[in-house]
Design a protein around this motif. Structure first.
Motif, mmCIF file in Angstrom:
data_model
loop_
_atom_site.group_PDB
_atom_site.id
_atom_site.type_symbol
_atom_site.label_atom_id
_atom_site.label_comp_id
_atom_site.label_asym_id
_atom_site.label_seq_id
_atom_site.Cartn_x
_atom_site.Cartn_y
_atom_site.Cartn_z
ATOM 1 N N ARG A 86 0.832 -1.208 0.000
ATOM 2 C CA ARG A 86 0.000 0.000 0.000
ATOM 3 C C ARG A 86 0.864 1.254 0.000
ATOM 4 O O ARG A 86 0.521 2.256 -0.637
ATOM 5 N N ARG A 87 1.970 1.232 0.741
ATOM 6 C CA ARG A 87 2.875 2.389 0.757
ATOM 7 C C ARG A 87 3.497 2.606 -0.613
ATOM 8 O O ARG A 87 3.551 3.734 -1.102
ATOM 9 N N ALA A 88 3.953 1.539 -1.237
ATOM 10 C CA ALA A 88 4.547 1.667 -2.574
ATOM 11 C C ALA A 88 3.516 2.221 -3.557
ATOM 12 O O ALA A 88 3.813 3.109 -4.359
ATOM 13 N N ASN A 89 2.276 1.703 -3.476
ATOM 14 C CA ASN A 89 1.232 2.180 -4.382
ATOM 15 C C ASN A 89 0.861 3.632 -4.113
ATOM 16 O O ASN A 89 0.552 4.374 -5.048
ATOM 17 N N ALA A 90 0.907 4.057 -2.847
ATOM 18 C CA ALA A 90 0.597 5.452 -2.526
ATOM 19 C C ALA A 90 1.613 6.387 -3.179
ATOM 20 O O ALA A 90 1.247 7.437 -3.733
ATOM 21 N N VAL A 91 2.891 6.009 -3.141
ATOM 22 C CA VAL A 91 3.925 6.825 -3.789
ATOM 23 C C VAL A 91 3.716 6.807 -5.303
ATOM 24 O O VAL A 91 3.760 7.839 -5.972
ATOM 25 N N ARG A 92 3.454 5.620 -5.857
ATOM 26 C CA ARG A 92 3.233 5.494 -7.303
ATOM 27 C C ARG A 92 2.055 6.367 -7.740
ATOM 28 O O ARG A 92 2.145 7.099 -8.725
ATOM 29 N N GLU A 93 0.952 6.293 -6.990
ATOM 30 C CA GLU A 93 -0.235 7.076 -7.355
ATOM 31 C C GLU A 93 0.050 8.574 -7.303
ATOM 32 O O GLU A 93 -0.447 9.331 -8.139
ATOM 33 N N TYR A 94 0.860 9.003 -6.342
ATOM 34 C CA TYR A 94 1.220 10.421 -6.252
ATOM 35 C C TYR A 94 1.990 10.838 -7.513
ATOM 36 O O TYR A 94 1.670 11.853 -8.136
ATOM 37 N N LEU A 95 2.993 10.040 -7.879
ATOM 38 C CA LEU A 95 3.813 10.383 -9.057
ATOM 39 C C LEU A 95 2.958 10.389 -10.319
ATOM 40 O O LEU A 95 3.061 11.296 -11.152
ATOM 41 N N VAL A 96 2.094 9.389 -10.476
ATOM 42 C CA VAL A 96 1.238 9.299 -11.664
ATOM 43 C C VAL A 96 0.271 10.488 -11.710
ATOM 44 O O VAL A 96 0.073 11.111 -12.755
ATOM 45 N N ALA A 97 -0.312 10.830 -10.556
ATOM 46 C CA ALA A 97 -1.252 11.958 -10.498
ATOM 47 C C ALA A 97 -0.568 13.273 -10.870
ATOM 48 O O ALA A 97 -1.232 14.207 -11.315
ATOM 49 N N HIS A 98 0.746 13.331 -10.701
ATOM 50 C CA HIS A 98 1.490 14.553 -11.019
ATOM 51 C C HIS A 98 2.208 14.467 -12.364
ATOM 52 O O HIS A 98 3.091 15.265 -12.655
ATOM 53 N N GLY A 99 1.840 13.473 -13.179
ATOM 54 C CA GLY A 99 2.274 13.480 -14.569
ATOM 55 C C GLY A 99 3.368 12.515 -14.963
ATOM 56 O O GLY A 99 3.845 12.544 -16.093
ATOM 57 N N ALA A 102 2.523 6.088 -15.888
ATOM 58 C CA ALA A 102 2.326 4.914 -15.029
ATOM 59 C C ALA A 102 3.165 3.723 -15.481
ATOM 60 O O ALA A 102 3.635 2.933 -14.663
ATOM 61 N N GLY A 103 3.364 3.595 -16.786
ATOM 62 C CA GLY A 103 4.105 2.463 -17.322
ATOM 63 C C GLY A 103 5.575 2.428 -16.923
ATOM 64 O O GLY A 103 6.230 1.399 -17.069
ATOM 65 N N ARG A 104 6.080 3.530 -16.424
ATOM 66 C CA ARG A 104 7.494 3.595 -16.004
ATOM 67 C C ARG A 104 7.693 3.125 -14.580
ATOM 68 O O ARG A 104 8.825 3.019 -14.124
ATOM 69 N N ILE A 105 6.591 2.924 -13.847
ATOM 70 C CA ILE A 105 6.694 2.718 -12.408
ATOM 71 C C ILE A 105 6.195 1.337 -12.019
ATOM 72 O O ILE A 105 5.029 1.014 -12.236
ATOM 73 N N THR A 106 7.070 0.526 -11.466
ATOM 74 C CA THR A 106 6.650 -0.734 -10.879
ATOM 75 C C THR A 106 6.720 -0.588 -9.360
ATOM 76 O O THR A 106 7.361 0.336 -8.848
ATOM 77 N N THR A 107 6.041 -1.486 -8.664
ATOM 78 C CA THR A 107 6.072 -1.442 -7.205
ATOM 79 C C THR A 107 6.421 -2.819 -6.666
ATOM 80 O O THR A 107 6.176 -3.842 -7.309
ATOM 81 N N VAL A 108 6.990 -2.821 -5.471
ATOM 82 C CA VAL A 108 7.286 -4.067 -4.765
ATOM 83 C C VAL A 108 7.178 -3.773 -3.274
ATOM 84 O O VAL A 108 7.450 -2.652 -2.837
ATOM 85 N N SER A 109 6.742 -4.760 -2.522
ATOM 86 C CA SER A 109 6.737 -4.619 -1.066
ATOM 87 C C SER A 109 7.798 -5.524 -0.487
ATOM 88 O O SER A 109 7.866 -6.712 -0.809
ATOM 89 N N TYR A 110 8.640 -4.951 0.362
ATOM 90 C CA TYR A 110 9.611 -5.757 1.096
ATOM 91 C C TYR A 110 9.143 -5.981 2.534
ATOM 92 O O TYR A 110 9.852 -6.604 3.311
ATOM 93 N N GLY A 111 7.955 -5.461 2.880
ATOM 94 C CA GLY A 111 7.475 -5.636 4.240
ATOM 95 C C GLY A 111 8.530 -5.172 5.225
ATOM 96 O O GLY A 111 9.022 -4.055 5.137
ATOM 97 N N LYS A 112 8.900 -6.072 6.140
ATOM 98 C CA LYS A 112 9.922 -5.705 7.128
ATOM 99 C C LYS A 112 11.271 -6.362 6.833
ATOM 100 O O LYS A 112 12.157 -6.395 7.675
#
Length: 142
Positions: A86-99, A102-112
């Protein structure tokens, strides 16, 4: 006889990173935003850093990035993997919303699994609750 000649020294490394390099991004822009405990909302103080990331990514449109979501060590592995995503997606959504495309951005969760601060206590935990924007390829490496 002759004094031995001094070995030739390599040129000193330039202090300022090459524009468009991974080092340029991490040093001059900042590659990590932090989250509150148990939260994946982008904090208001992270906006200026993410705006700077957006500007850099628009300046270097060929550079893909991977947003890595990270958590502190409280909670189960499963919970933290979901929260990191969810944190990774929140950052991705912010970047996408600002132009940023989306195709340049992948996300991954490393948890802890990938703490950046191995200390203990609230300060270490706060460092480990982050979203890290990693340059994947295409940047000038330095």
């Amino acid at each position: 006889g002759r004094a031995p000649s001094a070995p030739s020294r390599p040129e000193p490394v330039s202090e300022s990173p090459l524009p468009g390099s991974e080092r340029d991004f991490s040093i001059n822009i900042g590659d990590r935003v932090y989250f509150d405990y148990d939260s994946y909302s982008v904090k208001s103080d992270a906006g200026s850093l993410l705006d700077a990331q957006t500007g850099w990514l628009k300046r270097y449109p060929a550079v893909p990035v991977r947003i890595e979501g990270n958590c502190d060590d409280r909670g189960t592995e499963e919970y933290n993997l979901a929260l990191g995503a969810r944190r990774a997606n929140a950052v991705r959504e912010y970047l996408v919303a600002h132009g940023v495309a989306a195709g340049r951005i992948t996300t991954v969760s490393y948890g802890k699994e990938k703490p950046i601060d191995l200390g203990s206590g609230e300060s270490a935990e706060a460092h480990n609750r982050n979203g890290h924007t990693a340059i994947v390829s295409g940047a000038r490496m330095q």
